[in-house]
Motif scaffolding. Structure first.
Motif, mmCIF file in Angstrom:
data_model
loop_
_atom_site.group_PDB
_atom_site.id
_atom_site.type_symbol
_atom_site.label_atom_id
_atom_site.label_comp_id
_atom_site.label_asym_id
_atom_site.label_seq_id
_atom_site.Cartn_x
_atom_site.Cartn_y
_atom_site.Cartn_z
ATOM 1 N N ASN A 197 0.740 -1.191 -0.043
ATOM 2 C CA ASN A 197 0.026 -0.015 0.058
ATOM 3 C C ASN A 197 0.902 1.313 -0.185
ATOM 4 O O ASN A 197 1.783 1.442 0.783
ATOM 5 C CB ASN A 197 -1.082 0.052 1.346
ATOM 6 N N ARG A 198 0.651 1.902 -0.897
ATOM 7 C CA ARG A 198 1.576 3.260 -1.214
ATOM 8 C C ARG A 198 1.618 4.157 0.141
ATOM 9 O O ARG A 198 2.467 4.714 0.467
ATOM 10 C CB ARG A 198 1.404 3.923 -2.359
ATOM 11 N N TRP A 199 0.270 4.445 0.709
ATOM 12 C CA TRP A 199 0.303 5.399 1.873
ATOM 13 C C TRP A 199 1.057 4.891 3.254
ATOM 14 O O TRP A 199 1.520 5.327 3.726
ATOM 15 C CB TRP A 199 -1.372 5.550 2.071
ATOM 16 N N LEU A 251 4.662 5.075 2.344
ATOM 17 C CA LEU A 251 4.990 6.356 2.680
ATOM 18 C C LEU A 251 5.136 7.022 3.980
ATOM 19 O O LEU A 251 6.147 7.518 4.197
ATOM 20 C CB LEU A 251 3.938 7.317 1.701
#
Length: 184
Positions: free
Chosen positions: A105-107, A110
């Motif tokens: 998951n990119r979030w 991040l």
């Protein structure tokens, strides 16, 4: 079997070229004193080369070789300039490639990378100003005493990291296109 052997040869060659460029740029940047950021940037881009073909083991070995060679080539004199690269900047392209490969998951990624970046900034602060004995101008030091230092690093550092991470992903796309043209 011939195709697999050629891939291994290409991985070794690409990783070796990557390591040589990154180590040379880092050593030159650190020893010159005023080219440190340029050495970091060239080193980061160079370490993207094996990752463009998803050679993760080659990318990791290129990173390790880069750090070792940079120390051997003279960065041991100013090791505190190499610590942020060893802690974060050299590993960041590898982590980005693994994030894409395993569809993390990119979030979530991040957020984890932002905290990692902020911790690297705090470690750099302690190396340079606390252990190294460097001093900040009095007005700046009056503002960032105590807990305010951490608030500033975690807010400003996170904002800077979001921009940095976006740009590094864009640079990786460009490097992927370049390496694709080298070997189709």
């Amino acid at each position: 079997m011939g195709k697999k052997r050629n891939d291994k040869t290409f991985e070794i060659a690409l990783s070796g070229i990557s390591c040589a460029i990154a180590a040379g740029a880092l050593a030159l940047g650190i020893l010159s004193g005023w080219l440190v950021a340029t050495g970091y940037l060239i080193g980061i881009i160079a370490l993207m080369l094996p990752l463009s073909k998803q050679f993760f083991k080659g990318g990791l070995l290129a990173y390790l070789g880069t750090v070792i060679l940079a120390v051997v080539l003279g960065a041991a004199v100013k090791f505190w300039d190499l610590v942020p690269f060893a802690m974060f900047f050299g590993l960041h392209p590898l982590l980005n490639a693994l994030q894409i490969r395993f569809k993390v998951n990119r979030w979530l990624a991040l957020a984890i990378k932002a905290v990692w970046f902020d911790c690297t900034l705090i470690a750099g602060y302690f190396l340079i100003y606390v252990i190294g004995g460097a001093s900040l101008p009095e007005p700046v030091e009056a503002v960032i005493t105590g807990w305010r230092l951490y608030v500033i690093i975690f807010t400003a550092g996170s904002v800077l990291f979001f921009i940095y991470d976006y740009l590094i992903f864009k640079i990786q796309i460009l490097v992927n296109k370049l390496v694709f043209r080298i070997k189709k």
